[in-house]
Motif scaffolding. Structure first.
Motif, short mmCIF file in Angstrom:
data_model
loop_
_atom_site.label_atom_id
_atom_site.label_comp_id
_atom_site.label_asym_id
_atom_site.label_seq_id
_atom_site.Cartn_x
_atom_site.Cartn_y
_atom_site.Cartn_z
N ARG A 129 0.82 -1.21 0.00
CA ARG A 129 0.00 0.00 0.00
C ARG A 129 0.86 1.27 0.00
N THR A 130 1.94 1.29 0.77
CA THR A 130 2.79 2.47 0.84
C THR A 130 3.74 2.51 -0.37
N GLN A 131 4.38 3.68 -0.54
CA GLN A 131 5.29 3.85 -1.65
C GLN A 131 6.48 2.90 -1.54
N ASP A 132 7.00 2.77 -0.32
CA ASP A 132 8.15 1.87 -0.16
C ASP A 132 7.75 0.42 -0.41
N GLU A 133 6.56 0.03 0.05
CA GLU A 133 6.09 -1.34 -0.18
C GLU A 133 5.90 -1.60 -1.67
N LYS A 134 5.37 -0.62 -2.33
CA LYS A 134 5.16 -0.79 -3.79
C LYS A 134 6.48 -0.88 -4.53
N CYS A 154 6.50 2.94 -10.09
CA CYS A 154 6.87 3.35 -8.74
C CYS A 154 7.82 4.53 -8.68
#
Length: 298
Positions: A228-233, A271
């Motif tokens: 969900r977060t930018q880092d996770e993506k 991303c």
């Protein structure tokens, strides 16, 4: 019988020296006859005829060695007929010369000519004809020659016009062929441009479809991995084959492998992560493996 010296200068008439050879006399005669022929001088027909007769008489006398010798010696007279032209002439008023009057005449000639004149007058005329007394060309003959010249001129003009028309037709055909070839060349060039444009549009359309499919797969992957977060993506992203090249001022530290590779970064459109050239190759293999694994699932 004493002879009167000639009153005409035959050499001057033929425009030759008194030492001229037989060949030179022949050439001069032809030249003067061509210039002064009555047919060549229709505006001065009578004078040309008289001068032409003088040219003929001069050549007849000078081309004969014996008469030329008599002429050069001053023993020749225009009023005394020569034996080469017959024993009678109009100037002699029908008088037949005897051997005493003409030393060059054979003794039997008066008897022979008397016999011929009493039995065959036309044959006598053949012997007594003098070229100096020849009749000038008749005006009817001159008019006929003029008519033939006019017909020949008209025929040549018609032939010239026909050749010009053929040349114009050939030139028109060449121009038409050149215009047709130019039109074909232009049409071919337009067809090539259209085909190239259509190919580029097809490629762009295919690229757009692939990119949209790739985005859909990446979104499904994120959902599957609950990113969900930018880092996770970024961690779950397989990154795109359509990355944008960005020139760097210094060596790039790759966002995926964390190594400093080069001066060109590749930005993922999913991303926005900047990765190196090696990671672009590695993630291409990973995407292929993921697609293969996805297609093998039941």
């Amino acid at each position: 019988m004493a002879s009167t010296p000639p009153t005409l200068d035959y050499y001057a008439i033929l425009e030759v020296e008194n030492t001229a050879t037989t060949q030179e006399l022949k050439v001069a005669y032809r030249k003067q006859a061509l210039i002064h022929h009555p047919d060549k001088n229709p505006d001065n027909f009578e004078a040309a005829t008289e001068h032409f007769k003088k040219i003929q008489l001069a050549y007849e006398v000078l081309s004969n060695p014996s008469e030329r010798a008599r002429y050069d010696a001053g023993a020749y007279s225009e009023t005394t007929p020569s034996h080469t032209h017959g024993a009678w002439s109009p100037q002699a008023q029908g008088h037949w010369h005897t051997p005493d009057e003409d030393p060059d005449m054979p003794p039997f000639m008066p008897y022979f000519m008397s016999f011929m004149s009493s039995s065959i007058p036309s044959f006598v005329f053949f012997f007594t004809w003098d070229v100096s007394d020849s009749s000038p060309p008749r005006r009817r003959d001159v008019e006929e020659m003029r008519r033939r010249d006019a017909e020949e001129t008209r025929r040549r003009e018609d032939a010239r016009k026909a050749r010009a028309e053929k040349a114009a037709e050939a030139e028109a055909k060449v121009k038409a062929m050149a215009a047709e070839m130019a039109a074909r060349k232009e049409a071919l060039a337009e067809a090539r441009v259209t085909a190239k444009k259509a190919g580029e549009e097809a490629k762009l359309d295919q690229k757009t479809k692939l990119r949209m499919a790739e985005e859909a797969k990446q979104a499904a992957r994120w959902i599957e991995m609950t990113a969900r977060t930018q880092d996770e993506k970024r961690q779950a992203c397989l990154h795109s084959q359509f990355c944008t090249k960005i020139q760097q001022r210094q060596k790039l530290k790759c966002g995926a492998c964390r190594a400093k590779r080069g001066m060109i970064a590749f930005e993922c459109p999913h991303c926005s992560l900047l990765i190196c050239q090696q990671c672009v190759v590695d993630f291409t293999k990973k995407r292929a493996a993921a697609d293969k694994q996805h297609t093998t699932k039941p």
